[in-house]
Design an enzyme around this catalytic site. Structure first.
Site, PDB file in Angstrom:
ATOM      1  N   LYS A  78      50.398  42.074  32.799  1.00 38.64           N
ATOM      2  CA  LYS A  78      49.492  42.225  33.930  1.00 38.64           C
ATOM      3  C   LYS A  78      48.056  42.084  33.437  1.00 38.64           C
ATOM      4  O   LYS A  78      47.672  42.725  32.465  1.00 38.64           O
ATOM      5  CB  LYS A  78      49.693  43.591  34.595  1.00 38.64           C
ATOM      6  N   CYS A  95      35.540  36.393  39.419  1.00 40.74           N
ATOM      7  CA  CYS A  95      36.459  35.384  39.962  1.00 40.74           C
ATOM      8  C   CYS A  95      37.585  36.031  40.752  1.00 40.74           C
ATOM      9  O   CYS A  95      38.169  37.024  40.328  1.00 40.74           O
ATOM     10  CB  CYS A  95      37.043  34.560  38.810  1.00 40.74           C
ATOM     11  N   CYS A  97      39.713  33.542  42.340  1.00 32.20           N
ATOM     12  CA  CYS A  97      40.610  32.402  42.583  1.00 32.20           C
ATOM     13  C   CYS A  97      41.561  32.146  41.411  1.00 32.20           C
ATOM     14  O   CYS A  97      42.444  31.307  41.512  1.00 32.20           O
ATOM     15  CB  CYS A  97      39.806  31.137  42.871  1.00 32.20           C
ATOM     16  N   CYS A 106      33.214  34.351  37.439  1.00 34.60           N
ATOM     17  CA  CYS A 106      33.302  33.090  38.184  1.00 34.60           C
ATOM     18  C   CYS A 106      32.537  32.019  37.418  1.00 34.60           C
ATOM     19  O   CYS A 106      31.439  32.267  36.947  1.00 34.60           O
ATOM     20  CB  CYS A 106      32.696  33.285  39.582  1.00 34.60           C
ATOM     21  N   HIS A 110      36.234  27.652  41.692  1.00 35.21           N
ATOM     22  CA  HIS A 110      36.781  27.797  43.043  1.00 35.21           C
ATOM     23  C   HIS A 110      36.353  26.625  43.935  1.00 35.21           C
ATOM     24  O   HIS A 110      37.048  26.284  44.877  1.00 35.21           O
ATOM     25  CB  HIS A 110      36.339  29.133  43.673  1.00 35.21           C
TER      26      HIS A 110
HETATM   27  S1  FES Z   1      35.997  32.593  42.295  1.00 37.81           S
HETATM   28 FE1  FES Z   1      37.191  31.799  40.682  1.00 37.81          FE
HETATM   29  S2  FES Z   1      35.829  30.493  39.684  1.00 37.81           S
HETATM   30 FE2  FES Z   1      34.675  31.269  41.309  1.00 37.81          FE
END
Ligand code: FES
Length: 132
Positions: A78, A95, A97, A106, A110
């Site tokens: 995890k 991040c 995504c 990030c 994304h």
């Molecule tokens: S939210 Fe994942 S790279 Fe921006």
């Protein structure tokens, strides 16, 4: 139906037979500019079909597993990160995504993901209230 049948059985084979494809490897070095230009459209077509096939298969494989994490620390059970709020000087974009190469921060990955998939993911921005 005759139209499609004729394209597959006559037009495409005739077109391919007319391409200046050499019989030997050395023959490729003797092709002229006109020959290379004649080979460009079928090469682009095969390249385009291959590229879209690859993208489609890759996308289907990713979707088929049901996993959202494409490759971040897959060796552990995890992924959990802790960031001390005192370590955030002004703000931090985290991040959500799972595409960032700078996880857990990030890196803008994304954006391409959203364009490719029609998704709307983005980071969570943590900031100090008084420094907004
Ligand atoms: S939210 Fe994942 S790279 Fe921006």
């Amino acid at each position: 139906m005759y139209f499609v049948s004729n394209i597959i059985k006559v037009t495409i084979p005739n077109y391919l037979a007319g391409l200046p494809i050499p019989d030997t490897i050395g023959g490729w070095f003797h092709l002229g500019v006109k020959d290379w230009l004649a080979l460009l459209p079928p090469t682009l077509a095969v390249g385009g079909i291959s590229y879209y096939s690859y993208k489609t298969i890759k996308k289907a494989r990713e979707a088929g597993t049901g996993q959202i994490n494409p490759g971040i620390r897959k060796d552990i059970k995890k992924v959990v990160d802790f960031i001390d709020i005192e370590d955030i000087t002004e703000k931090a974009s985290l991040c959500r995504c799972w595409k960032s190469k700078n996880w857990p921060y990030c890196d803008g990955a994304h954006g391409p993901h959203n364009r490719e998939t029609g998704d709307n993911t983005g980071p969570i921005v943590v900031r100090h209230k008084e420094k907004k």
